[in-house]
Each structure stands twice: as C-alpha cells, then as structure tokens.
Scaffold this motif. Sequence first.
Motif, PDB file in Angstrom:
ATOM      1  N   ALA A   1       0.785  -1.252   0.082  1.00  0.00           N
ATOM      2  CA  ALA A   1       0.036  -0.013  -0.072  1.00  0.00           C
ATOM      3  C   ALA A   1       0.795   1.223  -0.015  1.00  0.00           C
ATOM      4  CB  ALA A   1      -0.768  -0.011   1.161  1.00  0.00           C
ATOM      5  N   ASP A   2       0.230   2.421  -0.491  1.00  0.00           N
ATOM      6  CA  ASP A   2       0.945   3.888  -0.422  1.00  0.00           C
ATOM      7  C   ASP A   2       0.479   4.204   1.056  1.00  0.00           C
ATOM      8  OD1 ASP A   2       0.826   6.637  -0.280  1.00  0.00           O
ATOM      9  OD2 ASP A   2       0.972   6.876  -2.306  1.00  0.00           O
ATOM     10  N   LEU A   3       1.255   4.167   1.752  1.00  0.00           N
ATOM     11  CA  LEU A   3       0.868   4.194   3.237  1.00  0.00           C
ATOM     12  C   LEU A   3       0.081   5.696   3.559  1.00  0.00           C
ATOM     13  CD1 LEU A   3       3.496   2.350   4.994  1.00  0.00           C
ATOM     14  CD2 LEU A   3       1.144   1.583   4.343  1.00  0.00           C
ATOM     15  N   ALA A   4       0.604   6.845   2.951  1.00  0.00           N
ATOM     16  CA  ALA A   4      -0.057   8.157   2.925  1.00  0.00           C
ATOM     17  C   ALA A   4      -1.421   8.145   2.351  1.00  0.00           C
ATOM     18  CB  ALA A   4       0.661   9.237   2.301  1.00  0.00           C
ATOM     19  N   MET A   5      -1.611   7.254   1.424  1.00  0.00           N
ATOM     20  CA  MET A   5      -3.103   7.268   0.586  1.00  0.00           C
ATOM     21  C   MET A   5      -3.944   6.361   1.650  1.00  0.00           C
ATOM     22  SD  MET A   5      -4.214   5.111  -2.592  1.00  0.00           S
ATOM     23  CE  MET A   5      -3.171   6.091  -3.740  1.00  0.00           C
ATOM     24  N   ALA A   6      -3.163   5.345   2.369  1.00  0.00           N
ATOM     25  CA  ALA A   6      -4.022   4.582   3.183  1.00  0.00           C
ATOM     26  C   ALA A   6      -4.462   5.321   4.357  1.00  0.00           C
ATOM     27  CB  ALA A   6      -3.258   3.174   3.730  1.00  0.00           C
ATOM     28  N   GLU A   7      -3.789   6.019   4.756  1.00  0.00           N
ATOM     29  CA  GLU A   7      -4.303   6.989   6.127  1.00  0.00           C
ATOM     30  C   GLU A   7      -5.349   7.671   5.696  1.00  0.00           C
ATOM     31  OE1 GLU A   7      -2.551  10.575   9.037  1.00  0.00           O
ATOM     32  OE2 GLU A   7      -1.000   8.833   8.462  1.00  0.00           O
ATOM     33  N   ALA A   8      -5.147   8.464   4.582  1.00  0.00           N
ATOM     34  CA  ALA A   8      -6.317   9.341   4.039  1.00  0.00           C
ATOM     35  C   ALA A   8      -7.685   8.517   3.885  1.00  0.00           C
ATOM     36  CB  ALA A   8      -6.045  10.149   2.757  1.00  0.00           C
ATOM     37  N   ILE A   9      -7.445   7.355   3.222  1.00  0.00           N
ATOM     38  CA  ILE A   9      -8.712   6.507   2.925  1.00  0.00           C
ATOM     39  C   ILE A   9      -9.609   6.191   4.333  1.00  0.00           C
ATOM     40  CG2 ILE A   9      -9.367   4.495   1.923  1.00  0.00           C
ATOM     41  CD1 ILE A   9      -7.579   5.008  -0.200  1.00  0.00           C
ATOM     42  N   VAL A  10      -8.435   5.556   5.109  1.00  0.00           N
ATOM     43  CA  VAL A  10      -9.061   4.753   6.499  1.00  0.00           C
ATOM     44  C   VAL A  10      -9.899   6.112   7.164  1.00  0.00           C
ATOM     45  CG1 VAL A  10      -8.398   3.750   8.455  1.00  0.00           C
ATOM     46  CG2 VAL A  10      -7.506   2.942   6.593  1.00  0.00           C
ATOM     47  N   VAL A  11      -9.027   7.129   7.641  1.00  0.00           N
ATOM     48  CA  VAL A  11      -9.478   8.322   8.389  1.00  0.00           C
ATOM     49  C   VAL A  11     -10.921   8.566   7.721  1.00  0.00           C
ATOM     50  CG1 VAL A  11      -9.304  10.457   8.992  1.00  0.00           C
ATOM     51  CG2 VAL A  11      -7.554   8.833   9.206  1.00  0.00           C
ATOM     52  N   ASN A  12     -10.850   8.809   6.277  1.00  0.00           N
ATOM     53  CA  ASN A  12     -12.020   9.405   5.670  1.00  0.00           C
ATOM     54  C   ASN A  12     -13.342   8.205   5.991  1.00  0.00           C
ATOM     55  OD1 ASN A  12     -13.910   9.066   2.881  1.00  0.00           O
ATOM     56  ND2 ASN A  12     -13.541  11.250   3.475  1.00  0.00           N
ATOM     57  N   ALA A  13     -13.176   7.174   5.643  1.00  0.00           N
ATOM     58  CA  ALA A  13     -13.786   5.979   5.728  1.00  0.00           C
ATOM     59  C   ALA A  13     -14.596   5.906   6.969  1.00  0.00           C
ATOM     60  CB  ALA A  13     -13.347   4.769   5.066  1.00  0.00           C
ATOM     61  N   LYS A  14     -13.791   6.243   8.130  1.00  0.00           N
ATOM     62  CA  LYS A  14     -14.197   6.018   9.465  1.00  0.00           C
ATOM     63  C   LYS A  14     -14.827   7.321   9.967  1.00  0.00           C
ATOM     64  CE  LYS A  14     -15.783   4.582  12.341  1.00  0.00           C
ATOM     65  NZ  LYS A  14     -16.568   3.314  12.633  1.00  0.00           N
ATOM     66  N   VAL A  15     -14.248   8.544   9.901  1.00  0.00           N
ATOM     67  CA  VAL A  15     -14.914   9.538  10.533  1.00  0.00           C
ATOM     68  C   VAL A  15     -15.478  10.732   9.904  1.00  0.00           C
ATOM     69  CG1 VAL A  15     -12.797   9.264  11.844  1.00  0.00           C
ATOM     70  CG2 VAL A  15     -12.830  11.126  10.200  1.00  0.00           C
ATOM     71  N   GLN A  16     -15.686  10.578   8.477  1.00  0.00           N
ATOM     72  CA  GLN A  16     -16.417  11.470   7.644  1.00  0.00           C
ATOM     73  C   GLN A  16     -18.030  11.734   8.041  1.00  0.00           C
ATOM     74  OE1 GLN A  16     -18.450  11.383   4.728  1.00  0.00           O
ATOM     75  NE2 GLN A  16     -18.466  13.583   4.107  1.00  0.00           N
ATOM     76  N   ARG A  17     -18.276  10.479   8.200  1.00  0.00           N
ATOM     77  CA  ARG A  17     -19.762  10.295   8.846  1.00  0.00           C
ATOM     78  C   ARG A  17     -20.065   9.082   9.168  1.00  0.00           C
ATOM     79  NH1 ARG A  17     -25.821  11.747   5.902  1.00  0.00           N
ATOM     80  NH2 ARG A  17     -26.826  11.914   8.065  1.00  0.00           N
ATOM     81  N   PRO A  18     -19.626   8.772  10.643  1.00  0.00           N
ATOM     82  CA  PRO A  18     -19.402   7.360  11.112  1.00  0.00           C
ATOM     83  C   PRO A  18     -20.996   6.737  11.463  1.00  0.00           C
ATOM     84  CG  PRO A  18     -19.057   9.059  12.870  1.00  0.00           C
ATOM     85  CD  PRO A  18     -19.166   9.828  11.424  1.00  0.00           C
ATOM     86  N   SER A  19     -22.129   7.370  11.324  1.00  0.00           N
ATOM     87  CA  SER A  19     -23.161   6.986  11.621  1.00  0.00           C
ATOM     88  C   SER A  19     -23.818   6.152  10.475  1.00  0.00           C
ATOM     89  CB  SER A  19     -24.333   7.960  12.087  1.00  0.00           C
ATOM     90  OG  SER A  19     -24.362   8.998  11.080  1.00  0.00           O
TER      91      SER A  19
END
Length: 407
Positions: A227-245
């Motif tokens: 994985a591109d680790l910088a990309m992975a961080e952005a994707i994981v954080v977005n997928a979890k916190v952008q709208r967690p409900s």
Amino acid sequence: MGRRAQAAAATLAQLTTPQKNVALVRMADALVAHIPELLAANDLDLAAATDLPAKFTDRLRLTKQRVQDMAAGLRQVAGLADPTAVIDRGWTTAAGLTIRQQRVPLGVVAMIFEARPNVTVDAAGLTVKSGNAVILRGGKEALHSNQALAQVLRSALADTAVPVDAVQLIADPDRRFATALMHLTDYVDVLIPRGGAGLIQAVVKEATVPVIETGAGNCHIYVDAAADLAMAEAIVVNAKVQRPSVCNAAEKLIIHSAVAPTYLPQLAAALTAHGVALRGDARARAIVPTMAPATAADWDTEYNDLIMAVKVVDSLDEAIAHINAHNTKHSEAIVTNALAAAQTFQRRIDAACVYVNASTRFTDGVEFGFGAEIGISTQKLHARGPMGLTALTTTKYLIDGNGQVRE
C-alpha cells in the motif's frame, strides 16, 4: 392505502417522462419553500430524542442545507434518463415473431425505515420517476418530520399529472400497521426495509410481500503490504470519521503484518486524534498497547459510531477469508499498489461494492450518478448495491405476430 396506491401506480405507468419531471421539480420547489415548517416539525422529533445515541439523532436531524440537498436530489432525478422509456433488447424468432423486452415499473413499492427523514423524499422522488407508487412507514422517532415532508410532497403533486396518492405515509406509529403492510400482498409488489440489522431481519422474517434486503454495513478496509501508506491513512480516516453513523462507513481495519509494526502506530494516532476508539486483536495490541481488546462479537458488529476494530494478518488470503466470514456484503476496500492483489481482492470478495484505493463512503446513489438512492441492496436477486431508478423496474415482453400458431 393499498387500493389507492395501486390506482395511482396504474396512472403513473401511463405518464410521459416530461409529466413526471414536472412533478419532481414541483416537489423540490415545495421543499425549499417550506423549510421553516419542516425544521419546526423536525425540532419536535429532536426534542423527544434526547435519550437516543448520537448516531440516531445525526440521521434524524434536518437542517436548511439538508433540506436543500434533498430538493437538489429530486431535481437531479428529474434530469436522469427514464428507465421505463427503454427497450432493453429486441429480436425476431424463427417463427417470425418480433419480441421486445421493455422496462416497466414494479407497481407499488412499500418502505419501512428508521429515523431517516431523507428516505421519505428519496423514495418519493425515485418511485415517481420510475412510475411506481410508494407507501412509506417511518420510525416513530421521525414521525413529525415524515408527516411534514409527506404533506409538502403530496401538496406539490396536487396540480400535476401525478396522482397525489402516488406518495402515501402511514402516520400512525402503532406497530400493527407496519405488520399489516408487510402482509399487503394483494396491493404491494415489493417491500424495502431500510435501517439497522434488527429492523431489516425482522422485516425479512415477517413479511409475506417480496422483500429487497438493504444493508447493514460491517465494512472493512484492508491495508496491503504494497500500500501507499499516505494514501491508506487518508482513506481509512475518511471512511471511518467523515460520517460514522451511516452504513458505508468503515468499521474494521485489516492490516498486513509487513507494514503493521511501523505503520499501525501512525494510523492509530491519526484515528484517535479524530476521537475513534480502537479495539484490536492480540497482534494489533502488541503494537499499539493503548487499544482495547477486541472481542469475538466485535468482528460482526456494525458500530455506526467512532469505534473501529483492528486485525493484523499475514497475507492477502487471510484478509479475504476474514472479511468474507464477517462482512455484511455491503462495501469492502483494499489499499494497494500491487495490481495482482487488487484484482484478486475484487474477484474474491463477496460484497455489493469492492473498492481499490478509495473510501467505502462512495457507496451511494448520488456518488454513483444514480440520483438519490432508495437503499443499498446487499442481496443478490433483482438488485445489488445502490438502488437507483433501474432497480425499481422490471421487464415485460412485447410480442408481435401476424397469425402464427405453434405446431
């Protein structure tokens, strides 16, 4: 209500695309014109929901922007192609019969849903455009909001070619009316539950009307060794916190052991900085000891909250096996620069939507270009994934002959 919906559906099926589009635009204009009344009704629901978790009140809350977004969704649906104007295919048989397969409405669509007032508008817009009537039964927590929205939409239809009874709402929150709707086989062609796993499974088990199962989302993101680790961080954080409900938020993080020792602390810090509570397996906790221990139940839980479970694996095969064992067939993602790993993941993961190097949050009718969605189907028959206009149609065969009889 069933009889009125059936009559409305018969009229709707004969309307032209411009006639339906006029109705959709009128509905959108009416929502914007009645924002103060809609927000006042929503305030009544919010005032009664103070003991509900934040994940429910987030879905329940209406704002001026959310109402404007719903109106924009209706206008977008008006601009989409009409699926009932489509001939899927045509051919001539050996007997000289000309056969055409044409898209037609399902008829009467029923929806049972939880505290999500936007579903009232989304469902009304998509069913009107696809030529279906709809009977809606929302959760009691959104009763005032749904009643206000349905009244505005019905009033907007009054001076259009679309019958007012194309959109109906069961206003009584008594559970027996929801049960009656589930058994309205003489009038309802399909029932779509939308909400948490408990609601969906209750409808699937109880209903005698055909059901399209929409999805709870126990969604995973797998960070591969390549994985591109910088990309992975952005994707994981977005997928979890952008709208967690919501159901397309990521609930689980799977990470390859080749990158976990150095990368997981960084990723964990980024998630906890956004308020995410992490629960890890033994290997993840050995790397980040501040994680709470994950239980067996965690791997099957849709949190709809700022909680994420973390597992360390040694191979792509192990990641795929874990995901297929615990997912809800909704949305899964891999972050990798290895083409073979990406292709293997997409081929072998059993889910409606399988992503490579993108957030699971894109599983959405608007994001897919379908307009407002009526739900995200996690089953395999008839429709799968975000359900737009085409998913609300079926086909019939139109056969023309010139006297043929079968020998």
